[in-house]
Design a protein around this motif. Structure first.
Motif, PDB file in Angstrom:
ATOM      1  N   ASN A  29      20.508  38.552  43.010  1.00  0.00           N
ATOM      2  CA  ASN A  29      21.121  39.420  42.003  1.00  0.00           C
ATOM      3  C   ASN A  29      22.646  39.365  42.045  1.00  0.00           C
ATOM      4  OD1 ASN A  29      18.707  40.500  40.863  1.00  0.00           O
ATOM      5  ND2 ASN A  29      18.471  41.753  42.705  1.00  0.00           N
ATOM      6  N   HIS A  31      24.614  40.338  44.551  1.00  0.00           N
ATOM      7  CA  HIS A  31      25.246  41.372  45.385  1.00  0.00           C
ATOM      8  C   HIS A  31      24.609  41.361  46.771  1.00  0.00           C
ATOM      9  CE1 HIS A  31      22.137  44.210  43.311  1.00  0.00           C
ATOM     10  NE2 HIS A  31      21.600  43.656  44.363  1.00  0.00           N
ATOM     11  N   ASN A  33      22.401  41.883  49.791  1.00  0.00           N
ATOM     12  CA  ASN A  33      20.988  42.192  49.966  1.00  0.00           C
ATOM     13  C   ASN A  33      20.825  43.437  50.825  1.00  0.00           C
ATOM     14  OD1 ASN A  33      18.453  41.811  51.864  1.00  0.00           O
ATOM     15  ND2 ASN A  33      18.001  40.776  49.935  1.00  0.00           N
ATOM     16  N   TYR A  37      22.899  45.799  54.455  1.00  0.00           N
ATOM     17  CA  TYR A  37      23.382  47.174  54.578  1.00  0.00           C
ATOM     18  C   TYR A  37      22.886  47.740  55.914  1.00  0.00           C
ATOM     19  CZ  TYR A  37      24.665  47.436  49.596  1.00  0.00           C
ATOM     20  OH  TYR A  37      25.243  47.256  48.369  1.00  0.00           O
ATOM     21  N   TYR A  75      21.933  53.553  48.180  1.00  0.00           N
ATOM     22  CA  TYR A  75      22.797  52.469  47.689  1.00  0.00           C
ATOM     23  C   TYR A  75      23.550  53.027  46.494  1.00  0.00           C
ATOM     24  CZ  TYR A  75      19.580  49.903  50.625  1.00  0.00           C
ATOM     25  OH  TYR A  75      18.837  49.479  51.692  1.00  0.00           O
ATOM     26  N   ASP A  77      26.741  51.863  45.218  1.00  0.00           N
ATOM     27  CA  ASP A  77      27.485  50.919  44.390  1.00  0.00           C
ATOM     28  C   ASP A  77      27.217  49.509  44.918  1.00  0.00           C
ATOM     29  OD1 ASP A  77      29.125  49.932  42.410  1.00  0.00           O
ATOM     30  OD2 ASP A  77      30.969  50.813  43.192  1.00  0.00           O
ATOM     31  N   GLU A  78      27.257  48.558  44.017  1.00  0.00           N
ATOM     32  CA  GLU A  78      27.057  47.163  44.428  1.00  0.00           C
ATOM     33  C   GLU A  78      28.210  46.713  45.316  1.00  0.00           C
ATOM     34  OE1 GLU A  78      24.969  44.491  41.231  1.00  0.00           O
ATOM     35  OE2 GLU A  78      26.693  45.519  40.341  1.00  0.00           O
ATOM     36  N   LYS A  80      29.962  43.139  46.771  1.00  0.00           N
ATOM     37  CA  LYS A  80      30.035  41.724  46.420  1.00  0.00           C
ATOM     38  C   LYS A  80      30.629  40.883  47.552  1.00  0.00           C
ATOM     39  CE  LYS A  80      28.696  42.453  42.141  1.00  0.00           C
ATOM     40  NZ  LYS A  80      29.004  41.852  40.900  1.00  0.00           N
TER      41      LYS A  80
END
Length: 173
Positions: A29, A31, A33, A37, A75, A77-78, A80
C-alpha cells in the motif's frame, strides 16, 4: 510545536526511542506495514526497560524480565519511507507485579521534530517474570519505586483518547 501535536510541556514524557522507516518496512500500500509499528514500539519498550533498570545486566544478574501479555495498537496516520519516528512511553499504572505502558509514536522528516505528527499508539500490559520459574514475581523495590515516580511525574499530562480503548463495532441505529 505550533499545531499542538506534541505538548510543549512534555519534559515529564521524554522521547526514549528514535528510528527511521526502512525500505523493507514498506508494504504493497506504499506505507509502513503494521508489523513494523510493533517492532518500533518493542524497541521503545526496550529503551524504557533500560531507563528503569530492567536492562540486560539486570536480567543476567537476577533472572528477572518482563513479558507483554496484552497489547493494543491504533494507527492514526500513514508513515512513509524515510520518515523519522520517535516514541514517548508513559507509565500509566504499576503495582507489585504489573506495569501498564502507553506509547505514543510521532512521525516526520528526519531532524524535524517540530514537523512531527501523531502516527500511532500502543498500550501494553506487562508482567514481571522470573525467567527460571517462568512465573510472575514482584518487581524489585528500587525498580518499582522508579516506575511509580515516572507514573506520578507523567500523570500531569492527560492520556490521549486512544488509551483504554477496546475493539468494537458500534451498531448504527
Amino acid at each position: 510545536m505550533t499545531d499542538g501535536s506534541i505538548p510543549a510541556d512534555s519534559a515529564a514524557i521524554p522521547i526514549l526511542h528514535r528510528e527511521t522507516v526502512q525500505p523493507d518496512w514498506i508494504d504493497y500500500n506504499g506505507h509502513m506495514n503494521l508489523a513494523y509499528y510493533v517492532l518500533v514500539f518493542d524497541h521503545a519498550t526496550d529503551a524504557l526497560q533500560d531507563v528503569v533498570g530492567l536492562d540486560a545486566a539486570y536480567r543476567d544478574a537476577t533472572g528477572g524480565s518482563i513479558f507483554v501479555v496484552e497489547a493494543h495498537i491504533t494507527y492514526d496516520d500513514e508513515v512513509k519511507l524515510g520518515e523519522e519516528l520517535w516514541v514517548r512511553p508513559r507509565v500509566v499504572d504499576v503495582d507489585g507485579k504489573r506495569l501498564q505502558v502507553f506509547h505514543e509514536m510521532f512521525a516526520g522528516p528526519p531532524g524535524r521534530e517540530d514537523l512531527g505528527r501523531p502516527a500511532a499508539t500502543n498500550e501494553l500490559m506487562i508482567l514481571h517474570v522470573d525467567l527460571n520459574s517462568r512465573r510472575v514475581t514482584p518487581f524489585p523495590t528500587e525498580i518499582f519505586n522508579h516506575l511509580e515516580r515516572m507514573k506520578e511525574d507523567q500523570s500531569i499530562h492527560p492520556l490521549p483518547p486512544q488509551a483504554g480503548r477496546r475493539i468494537e463495532m458500534k451498531k448504527k441505529v
